[in-house]
Motif scaffolding. Structure first.
Motif, PDB file in Angstrom:
ATOM      1  N   GLU A   1       0.682  -1.060   0.357  1.00 16.15           N
ATOM      2  CA  GLU A   1       0.045  -0.026   0.215  1.00 16.15           C
ATOM      3  C   GLU A   1       1.310   1.371  -0.126  1.00 16.15           C
ATOM      4  O   GLU A   1       0.490   2.303  -0.292  1.00 16.15           O
ATOM      5  N   ALA A   2       2.053   1.507   0.590  1.00 13.17           N
ATOM      6  CA  ALA A   2       2.996   2.400   0.310  1.00 13.17           C
ATOM      7  C   ALA A   2       3.421   2.666  -0.977  1.00 13.17           C
ATOM      8  O   ALA A   2       3.961   3.757  -1.087  1.00 13.17           O
ATOM      9  N   TYR A   3       3.297   2.525  -1.699  1.00  6.99           N
ATOM     10  CA  TYR A   3       3.491   2.256  -3.197  1.00  6.99           C
ATOM     11  C   TYR A   3       2.732   3.074  -3.546  1.00  6.99           C
ATOM     12  O   TYR A   3       1.325   3.122  -3.963  1.00  6.99           O
ATOM     13  N   PRO A   4       2.951   3.955  -4.664  1.00  9.02           N
ATOM     14  CA  PRO A   4       4.285   4.679  -5.041  1.00  9.02           C
ATOM     15  C   PRO A   4       5.019   5.547  -3.735  1.00  9.02           C
ATOM     16  O   PRO A   4       4.320   5.825  -2.648  1.00  9.02           O
ATOM     17  N   PHE A   5       6.251   5.204  -3.911  1.00  2.97           N
ATOM     18  CA  PHE A   5       6.665   6.002  -2.446  1.00  2.97           C
ATOM     19  C   PHE A   5       6.608   7.336  -2.349  1.00  2.97           C
ATOM     20  O   PHE A   5       7.746   7.948  -3.071  1.00  2.97           O
ATOM     21  N   THR A   6       5.443   8.614  -2.577  1.00  2.00           N
ATOM     22  CA  THR A   6       5.462  10.037  -1.850  1.00  2.00           C
ATOM     23  C   THR A   6       5.059   9.736  -1.212  1.00  2.00           C
ATOM     24  O   THR A   6       4.412   9.550   0.067  1.00  2.00           O
ATOM     25  N   GLU A   7       5.423  11.500  -0.694  1.00  2.00           N
ATOM     26  CA  GLU A   7       4.759  12.210   0.483  1.00  2.00           C
ATOM     27  C   GLU A   7       3.287  12.262   0.383  1.00  2.00           C
ATOM     28  O   GLU A   7       2.988  12.016   1.460  1.00  2.00           O
ATOM     29  N   GLU A   8       3.087  12.005  -0.555  1.00  2.00           N
ATOM     30  CA  GLU A   8       1.431  12.115  -0.135  1.00  2.00           C
ATOM     31  C   GLU A   8       0.499  10.715   0.263  1.00  2.00           C
ATOM     32  O   GLU A   8       0.153  10.786   1.077  1.00  2.00           O
ATOM     33  N   ARG A   9       1.066   9.733   0.029  1.00  2.77           N
ATOM     34  CA  ARG A   9       0.449   8.627  -0.044  1.00  2.77           C
ATOM     35  C   ARG A   9       0.710   8.197   0.727  1.00  2.77           C
ATOM     36  O   ARG A   9       0.368   7.659   1.769  1.00  2.77           O
ATOM     37  N   PHE A  10       2.527   8.592   1.761  1.00  3.95           N
ATOM     38  CA  PHE A  10       2.762   8.026   2.932  1.00  3.95           C
ATOM     39  C   PHE A  10       1.858   9.482   3.625  1.00  3.95           C
ATOM     40  O   PHE A  10       1.419   8.973   5.217  1.00  3.95           O
ATOM     41  N   GLU A  11       1.114  10.200   3.561  1.00  2.00           N
ATOM     42  CA  GLU A  11       0.843  11.014   4.494  1.00  2.00           C
ATOM     43  C   GLU A  11      -0.939  10.188   4.562  1.00  2.00           C
ATOM     44  O   GLU A  11      -1.320  10.477   5.908  1.00  2.00           O
ATOM     45  N   TYR A  12      -1.173  10.071   3.611  1.00  2.00           N
ATOM     46  CA  TYR A  12      -2.459   9.444   3.532  1.00  2.00           C
ATOM     47  C   TYR A  12      -2.543   8.126   4.756  1.00  2.00           C
ATOM     48  O   TYR A  12      -3.256   8.334   5.285  1.00  2.00           O
ATOM     49  N   LEU A  13      -1.777   7.374   4.171  1.00  2.00           N
ATOM     50  CA  LEU A  13      -1.860   5.933   5.143  1.00  2.00           C
ATOM     51  C   LEU A  13      -1.754   6.262   6.348  1.00  2.00           C
ATOM     52  O   LEU A  13      -2.026   6.040   7.596  1.00  2.00           O
ATOM     53  N   GLU A  14      -0.420   7.672   6.872  1.00  2.00           N
ATOM     54  CA  GLU A  14      -0.195   7.626   8.385  1.00  2.00           C
ATOM     55  C   GLU A  14      -2.095   8.662   9.080  1.00  2.00           C
ATOM     56  O   GLU A  14      -2.595   8.112   9.944  1.00  2.00           O
ATOM     57  N   GLU A  15      -2.372   8.802   8.312  1.00  2.00           N
ATOM     58  CA  GLU A  15      -3.533   9.999   8.664  1.00  2.00           C
ATOM     59  C   GLU A  15      -4.627   8.306   8.571  1.00  2.00           C
ATOM     60  O   GLU A  15      -5.612   8.439   9.624  1.00  2.00           O
ATOM     61  N   ARG A  16      -4.793   8.012   7.677  1.00  2.00           N
ATOM     62  CA  ARG A  16      -5.666   6.430   7.631  1.00  2.00           C
ATOM     63  C   ARG A  16      -5.844   5.650   8.805  1.00  2.00           C
ATOM     64  O   ARG A  16      -6.218   5.279  10.073  1.00  2.00           O
ATOM     65  N   ALA A  17      -4.184   5.592   9.452  1.00  2.00           N
ATOM     66  CA  ALA A  17      -3.862   4.700  10.428  1.00  2.00           C
ATOM     67  C   ALA A  17      -4.507   5.227  11.984  1.00  2.00           C
ATOM     68  O   ALA A  17      -4.738   4.755  12.813  1.00  2.00           O
ATOM     69  N   GLN A  18      -3.742   6.864  12.270  1.00  2.00           N
ATOM     70  CA  GLN A  18      -4.368   7.613  13.118  1.00  2.00           C
ATOM     71  C   GLN A  18      -5.882   7.211  13.245  1.00  2.00           C
ATOM     72  O   GLN A  18      -6.216   7.379  14.356  1.00  2.00           O
ATOM     73  N   GLU A  19      -6.626   6.933  12.183  1.00  2.00           N
ATOM     74  CA  GLU A  19      -8.062   6.913  12.413  1.00  2.00           C
ATOM     75  C   GLU A  19      -9.121   5.882  13.059  1.00  2.00           C
ATOM     76  O   GLU A  19      -9.485   5.974  13.997  1.00  2.00           O
ATOM     77  N   MET A  20      -7.865   4.731  12.436  1.00  2.00           N
ATOM     78  CA  MET A  20      -8.384   3.479  12.999  1.00  2.00           C
ATOM     79  C   MET A  20      -8.259   3.488  14.671  1.00  2.00           C
ATOM     80  O   MET A  20      -8.690   3.209  14.933  1.00  2.00           O
ATOM     81  N   ALA A  21      -6.580   4.541  14.972  1.00  2.00           N
ATOM     82  CA  ALA A  21      -5.797   4.145  16.106  1.00  2.00           C
ATOM     83  C   ALA A  21      -7.218   4.725  17.462  1.00  2.00           C
ATOM     84  O   ALA A  21      -7.012   4.705  17.855  1.00  2.00           O
ATOM     85  N   LYS A  22      -7.956   5.408  17.042  1.00  2.00           N
ATOM     86  CA  LYS A  22      -8.888   6.415  17.378  1.00  2.00           C
ATOM     87  C   LYS A  22     -10.445   5.631  17.850  1.00  2.00           C
ATOM     88  O   LYS A  22     -10.978   5.635  19.195  1.00  2.00           O
ATOM     89  N   ARG A  23      -9.987   4.508  17.043  1.00  2.00           N
ATOM     90  CA  ARG A  23     -11.255   3.666  17.732  1.00  2.00           C
ATOM     91  C   ARG A  23     -10.704   2.409  19.124  1.00  2.00           C
ATOM     92  O   ARG A  23     -12.263   1.297  19.186  1.00  2.00           O
ATOM     93  N   TRP A  24      -9.513   2.320  18.661  1.00  2.00           N
ATOM     94  CA  TRP A  24      -9.550   0.764  19.352  1.00  2.00           C
ATOM     95  C   TRP A  24      -8.694   1.442  21.319  1.00  2.00           C
ATOM     96  O   TRP A  24      -9.157   2.271  21.628  1.00  2.00           O
ATOM     97  N   PRO A  25      -9.515   0.519  21.605  1.00  2.00           N
ATOM     98  CA  PRO A  25      -9.215   0.562  23.244  1.00  2.00           C
ATOM     99  C   PRO A  25      -7.405   1.566  23.827  1.00  2.00           C
ATOM    100  O   PRO A  25      -7.021   1.421  22.557  1.00  2.00           O
ATOM    101  N   LYS A  26      -7.726   2.283  24.783  1.00  2.00           N
ATOM    102  CA  LYS A  26      -6.431   2.796  25.032  1.00  2.00           C
ATOM    103  C   LYS A  26      -5.424   2.214  25.727  1.00  2.00           C
ATOM    104  O   LYS A  26      -4.385   1.685  26.080  1.00  2.00           O
ATOM    105  N   LYS A  27      -5.982   0.994  26.203  1.00  3.10           N
ATOM    106  CA  LYS A  27      -5.594   0.184  27.535  1.00  3.10           C
ATOM    107  C   LYS A  27      -6.410  -1.040  27.137  1.00  3.10           C
ATOM    108  O   LYS A  27      -7.590  -1.836  27.527  1.00  3.10           O
ATOM    109  N   LEU A  28      -5.931  -2.526  27.594  1.00  2.00           N
ATOM    110  CA  LEU A  28      -6.325  -4.120  27.601  1.00  2.00           C
ATOM    111  C   LEU A  28      -5.655  -4.052  28.116  1.00  2.00           C
ATOM    112  O   LEU A  28      -3.706  -4.451  28.836  1.00  2.00           O
TER     113      LEU A  28
END
Length: 133
Positions: free
Chosen positions: A56-83
């Protein structure tokens, strides 16, 4: 993965090791436009942060990397903080280093659940931690 790789034992490896000043096997080298720098050569650690997302990181562009980072941040918001996992009290961390998941033994390098105890070094991928729940 969508990039080229040399087969193990390929004789071209010796020449490429000299050109890129590397002597480790395996080694990752990326050539091309990266973060606006044409023909920049990235080796190992610089590349790992780009390929943590696999193909999913391909092509290695700054825009692609920023998109993947934002997506990971959004997913993490739904996870519990502790378990809790067995005897471990785990906390969600945006861990910017590599780790081996203690459940599946595969590598990770971004979000993880890690034990709150100092020097415990118990890590779980979010998928492994949340599957247990």
């Amino acid at each position: 993965m969508p990039w080229l790789a040399l087969p193990f034992g390929d004789v071209r490896k010796i020449h490429l090791e000299r050109v890129f000043a590397v002597d480790m096997n395996p080694t990752i080298v990326a050539i091309g436009s990266s973060y606006g720098q044409t023909n920049k050569v990235l080796v190992d650690r610089e590349i790992y942060s780009l390929i943590l997302h696999g193909a999913e990181a391909y092509p290695f562009t700054e825009e692609r990397f920023e998109y993947l980072e934002e997506r990971a941040q959004e997913m993490a918001k739904r996870w519990p903080k502790k378990l809790k996992h067995d005897e471990h009290e785990l906390v969600l961390s945006d861990y910017r280093n590599f780790y081996a998941c203690n459940a599946c033994m595969e590598m990770g390098g971004s979000w993880c659940f890690l034990c709150e105890k100092k020097k415990c070094n118990f890590f779980l991928h979010p998928k492994c931690a949340l599957d247990k729940e």
